[in-house]
Design a protein around this motif. Structure first.
Motif, PDB file in Angstrom:
ATOM      1  N   GLU A   1      27.329  29.684  48.115  1.00 18.08           N
ATOM      2  CA  GLU A   1      25.940  29.448  47.733  1.00 18.08           C
ATOM      3  C   GLU A   1      25.213  28.699  48.850  1.00 18.08           C
ATOM      4  O   GLU A   1      25.818  27.888  49.551  1.00 18.08           O
ATOM      5  CB  GLU A   1      25.877  28.620  46.446  1.00 18.08           C
ATOM      6  CG  GLU A   1      26.542  29.267  45.254  1.00 18.08           C
ATOM      7  CD  GLU A   1      25.828  30.497  44.744  1.00 18.08           C
ATOM      8  OE1 GLU A   1      24.586  30.570  44.868  1.00 18.08           O
ATOM      9  OE2 GLU A   1      26.510  31.392  44.230  1.00 18.08           O
ATOM     10  N   ASN A   2      23.933  28.938  48.982  1.00 17.56           N
ATOM     11  CA  ASN A   2      23.131  28.228  49.980  1.00 17.56           C
ATOM     12  C   ASN A   2      22.754  26.861  49.425  1.00 17.56           C
ATOM     13  O   ASN A   2      21.883  26.739  48.572  1.00 17.56           O
ATOM     14  CB  ASN A   2      21.877  29.020  50.343  1.00 17.56           C
ATOM     15  CG  ASN A   2      21.169  28.440  51.546  1.00 17.56           C
ATOM     16  OD1 ASN A   2      21.548  27.395  52.075  1.00 17.56           O
ATOM     17  ND2 ASN A   2      20.132  29.116  51.992  1.00 17.56           N
ATOM     18  N   LEU A   3      23.418  25.833  49.918  1.00 13.70           N
ATOM     19  CA  LEU A   3      23.142  24.462  49.511  1.00 13.70           C
ATOM     20  C   LEU A   3      22.488  23.672  50.647  1.00 13.70           C
ATOM     21  O   LEU A   3      22.399  22.453  50.585  1.00 13.70           O
ATOM     22  CB  LEU A   3      24.442  23.775  49.071  1.00 13.70           C
ATOM     23  CG  LEU A   3      25.196  24.468  47.934  1.00 13.70           C
ATOM     24  CD1 LEU A   3      26.516  23.768  47.661  1.00 13.70           C
ATOM     25  CD2 LEU A   3      24.342  24.548  46.682  1.00 13.70           C
TER      26      LEU A   3
ATOM     27  N   ILE B   1      26.179  34.251  50.210  1.00 12.29           N
ATOM     28  CA  ILE B   1      26.933  35.257  50.950  1.00 12.29           C
ATOM     29  C   ILE B   1      28.283  35.392  50.251  1.00 12.29           C
ATOM     30  O   ILE B   1      28.940  34.400  49.947  1.00 12.29           O
ATOM     31  CB  ILE B   1      27.171  34.863  52.421  1.00 12.29           C
ATOM     32  CG1 ILE B   1      25.849  34.727  53.167  1.00 12.29           C
ATOM     33  CG2 ILE B   1      28.061  35.905  53.111  1.00 12.29           C
ATOM     34  CD1 ILE B   1      26.003  34.283  54.620  1.00 12.29           C
ATOM     35  N   GLN B   2      28.676  36.632  50.007  1.00 15.30           N
ATOM     36  CA  GLN B   2      29.975  36.914  49.408  1.00 15.30           C
ATOM     37  C   GLN B   2      30.842  37.584  50.469  1.00 15.30           C
ATOM     38  O   GLN B   2      30.368  38.428  51.225  1.00 15.30           O
ATOM     39  CB  GLN B   2      29.823  37.846  48.209  1.00 15.30           C
ATOM     40  CG  GLN B   2      31.138  38.227  47.563  1.00 15.30           C
ATOM     41  CD  GLN B   2      30.938  39.115  46.346  1.00 15.30           C
ATOM     42  OE1 GLN B   2      29.837  39.303  45.861  1.00 15.30           O
ATOM     43  NE2 GLN B   2      32.030  39.669  45.860  1.00 15.30           N
ATOM     44  N   VAL B   3      32.112  37.210  50.523  1.00  8.36           N
ATOM     45  CA  VAL B   3      33.062  37.839  51.433  1.00  8.36           C
ATOM     46  C   VAL B   3      34.235  38.352  50.602  1.00  8.36           C
ATOM     47  O   VAL B   3      34.751  37.639  49.735  1.00  8.36           O
ATOM     48  CB  VAL B   3      33.530  36.881  52.555  1.00  8.36           C
ATOM     49  CG1 VAL B   3      34.209  35.652  52.006  1.00  8.36           C
ATOM     50  CG2 VAL B   3      34.439  37.601  53.546  1.00  8.36           C
ATOM     51  N   THR B   4      34.605  39.615  50.843  1.00  7.77           N
ATOM     52  CA  THR B   4      35.712  40.232  50.123  1.00  7.77           C
ATOM     53  C   THR B   4      36.645  40.887  51.134  1.00  7.77           C
ATOM     54  O   THR B   4      36.192  41.640  51.993  1.00  7.77           O
ATOM     55  CB  THR B   4      35.202  41.298  49.125  1.00  7.77           C
ATOM     56  OG1 THR B   4      34.263  40.687  48.238  1.00  7.77           O
ATOM     57  CG2 THR B   4      36.342  41.891  48.318  1.00  7.77           C
ATOM     58  N   ILE B   5      37.940  40.586  51.013  1.00 10.65           N
ATOM     59  CA  ILE B   5      38.947  41.202  51.874  1.00 10.65           C
ATOM     60  C   ILE B   5      39.901  41.993  50.989  1.00 10.65           C
ATOM     61  O   ILE B   5      40.380  41.496  49.972  1.00 10.65           O
ATOM     62  CB  ILE B   5      39.737  40.148  52.671  1.00 10.65           C
ATOM     63  CG1 ILE B   5      38.798  39.387  53.605  1.00 10.65           C
ATOM     64  CG2 ILE B   5      40.859  40.814  53.477  1.00 10.65           C
ATOM     65  CD1 ILE B   5      39.466  38.291  54.398  1.00 10.65           C
ATOM     66  N   SER B   6      40.182  43.230  51.430  1.00  8.73           N
ATOM     67  CA  SER B   6      41.120  44.104  50.726  1.00  8.73           C
ATOM     68  C   SER B   6      42.231  44.518  51.673  1.00  8.73           C
ATOM     69  O   SER B   6      41.996  44.666  52.878  1.00  8.73           O
ATOM     70  CB  SER B   6      40.407  45.369  50.228  1.00  8.73           C
ATOM     71  OG  SER B   6      39.324  45.038  49.401  1.00  8.73           O
ATOM     72  N   ASN B   7      43.428  44.746  51.120  1.00 17.25           N
ATOM     73  CA  ASN B   7      44.520  45.252  51.941  1.00 17.25           C
ATOM     74  C   ASN B   7      44.460  46.776  51.986  1.00 17.25           C
ATOM     75  O   ASN B   7      43.556  47.389  51.414  1.00 17.25           O
ATOM     76  CB  ASN B   7      45.876  44.724  51.453  1.00 17.25           C
ATOM     77  CG  ASN B   7      46.224  45.191  50.055  1.00 17.25           C
ATOM     78  OD1 ASN B   7      45.680  46.150  49.529  1.00 17.25           O
ATOM     79  ND2 ASN B   7      47.157  44.481  49.430  1.00 17.25           N
ATOM     80  N   SER B   8      45.445  47.401  52.642  1.00 19.19           N
ATOM     81  CA  SER B   8      45.424  48.861  52.814  1.00 19.19           C
ATOM     82  C   SER B   8      45.567  49.619  51.490  1.00 19.19           C
ATOM     83  O   SER B   8      45.183  50.784  51.409  1.00 19.19           O
ATOM     84  CB  SER B   8      46.523  49.295  53.783  1.00 19.19           C
ATOM     85  OG  SER B   8      47.793  48.964  53.259  1.00 19.19           O
TER      86      SER B   8
END
Length: 144
Positions: free
Chosen positions: A94-96, A76-83
């Motif tokens: 990673e799934n471990l 799973i990837q999570v990305t946060i961006s500002n305005s």
């Protein structure tokens, strides 16, 4: 008459169609995209950016999503961006675990400034199939 090249091309296309998405783990044909269940943050949730005084850090945002697949969740990837569109967080988990069919991401994020942020989750399975969530926005506001 059909030429040898045409027959070979048809055979190649047939083989790719039949065997292109077979996973190594179980030999299963995996053509299904994984599923995302976003648990947090809530849509348009508001957090305090800075309390001031003895506790200057802002309120943490819990980033939580569950990825599910019929064969194996790879990551799973999570990305946060500002305005402004600048990426302020980009992480891959990673799934471990021993559970191939699902993976839960739980991560804390604290913004450094007042702004509106958007978060996107991407779940990737072992065959490279991927599902991208809709962006969820949340805001950091000043303490008043």
């Amino acid at each position: 008459m059909i030429s040898e090249k045409a027959i070979l091309g048809i055979c190649l296309l047939f083989c790719l169609a039949c065997f292109g998405c077979i996973t190594e783990e179980e030999g299963k044909l995996d053509i299904n995209d994984p599923v995302i269940d976003i648990r947090s943050p809530a849509i348009n949730q508001t957090y305090v950016a800075e309390w001031g005084g003895a506790w200057p850090e802002g309120e943490p945002v819990l980033l939580e999503a569950k990825g599910m697949d019929d064969v194996k969740v790879e990551s799973i990837q999570v990305t946060i961006s500002n305005s402004k569109g600048d990426i302020v967080l980009d992480k891959v988990f990673e799934n471990l675990t021993d559970n191939d069919l699902e993976l839960t991401l739980s991560e804390s994020f604290t913004a450094k400034q007042v702004d509106v942020y958007s978060v996107v989750f991407i779940v990737i399975d072992s065959s490279g199939n991927r599902t991208t969530s809709n962006a969820r926005t949340f805001s950091y506001v000043g303490y008043s």
